[in-house]
Design an enzyme around this catalytic site. Structure first.
Site, PDB file in Angstrom:
ATOM      1  CE  LYS A  15      38.160   9.919  -5.566  1.00  0.00           C
ATOM      2  NZ  LYS A  15      37.232   8.958  -4.950  1.00  0.00           N
ATOM      3  CE1 TYR A  70      37.679  13.485  -5.520  1.00  0.00           C
ATOM      4  CE2 TYR A  70      38.465  13.817  -7.756  1.00  0.00           C
ATOM      5  CZ  TYR A  70      37.546  13.287  -6.873  1.00  0.00           C
ATOM      6  OH  TYR A  70      36.489  12.546  -7.366  1.00  0.00           O
TER       7      TYR A  70
END
Ligand code: NAP
Length: 246
Positions: free
Chosen positions: A158, A154
């Site tokens: 990002k 993740y």
């Protein structure tokens, strides 16, 4: 403020995406709701938006699939003639310590969060270049700025999205297209509901403003970035996190 403009928001059946869609609509924009084909929420959200007095459609599709993304852009142009605002909001988590993280979970998160945004930016840039205007807003995360144990996939997606934001801003600035990112902190949604009380308490203790964020807090900043109020702002990442990162 956004009367007559068209906004497309990915993953906007529920959560932060829904709040963004509602707030852009409340400011006058017509809305294209996108969500995965199995979404239970997209049609209901669409009706809520129409009740605000703007026009709205649902175009289901998976941002990982180029054909779905092309169909999303075509349907938006066919209905509204142009796309002024595009929000890359669709995103997922598959958390776990790196040592135990399998390739499938790495690929899935990168495919939706980062490649999905790349697919969308590429597809929407064409009509925006023709009209020589547009605002692209990517929903990143503060963990992409600060790192986070247990979220390697993740965080990488990002952080990649923040880099993609800057490159998009540089490549398309001369065509009148702006691109910025919003990095939410801990926002109350389905994504954070599943976290343990211990993790929630750790976040809570680190937030100077002393409360968790609401989906509307993100939507307010997206409205700013979508509007002419931010016409001299591009390539930026705005943290919306109660002061967690500073
Ligand atoms: P959420 O409630 O889980 O919403 C995510 C939305 O994306 C859902 O509507 C989901 O559909 C949709 N989606 C998932 N995969 C998709 C795909 N392949 N194509 C199209 N749509 C897809 O999560 P959220 O909290 O609102 O998160 C929205 C964004 O904010 C994400 O990018 C997330 O990473 C980011 N963010 C959230 C927080 C937070 O604290 N909540 C913090 C930082 C960043 P279904 O509902 O059908 O699954």
């Amino acid at each position: 403020m956004l009367k007559g403009r068209t906004a497309v928001i990915t993953g906007s059946g529920r959560g932060i995406g829904k709040a963004i869609a509602l707030k852009l609509a409340a400011n006058g924009a017509n809305i294209v709701i996108n969500d995965i084909p199995s979404s239970d929420y997209a049609d209901e959200t669409c009706e809520e938006i129409k009740a605000l007095g703007v026009d709205a459609i649902v175009v289901k599709g998976d941002v990982r699939k180029k054909d779905d993304v092309e169909a999303l852009i075509s349907a938006a142009i066919e209905k509204f003639g142009k796309i002024d605002i595009f929000v890359n909001n669709a995103g997922i988590t598959r958390d776990g310590l790196m040592i135990r993280m399998n390739e499938e979970d790495w690929d899935l998160v990168m495919d939706i969060n980062l490649k999905g945004s790349f697919n969308c930016i590429k597809a929407v840039a064409r009509p925006m270049m023709k009209q020589r205007s547009g605002s692209i807003i990517n929903i990143a995360s503060i963990v992409g700025v600060m790192g986070n144990a247990g979220q390697a996939n993740y965080v990488a997606s990002k952080a990649g999205l923040i880099g993609l934001t800057k490159t998009t801003a540089k490549e398309f600035a001369s065509r009148g297209i702006r691109c910025n990112a919003v990095a939410p902190g801990f926002i109350r949604s389905a994504m954070t509901d599943v976290l343990t009380d211990e993790v929630k308490q750790q976040y809570f203790n680190a937030i100077p403003l002393g409360k968790f964020g609401e989906t509307d807090n993100i939507a307010d900043v997206v409205v700013f970035l979508a509007s002419d109020m931010s016409k001299y702002v591009t390539g930026q990442t705005i943290n919306v996190d109660g002061g967690l990162v500073m």
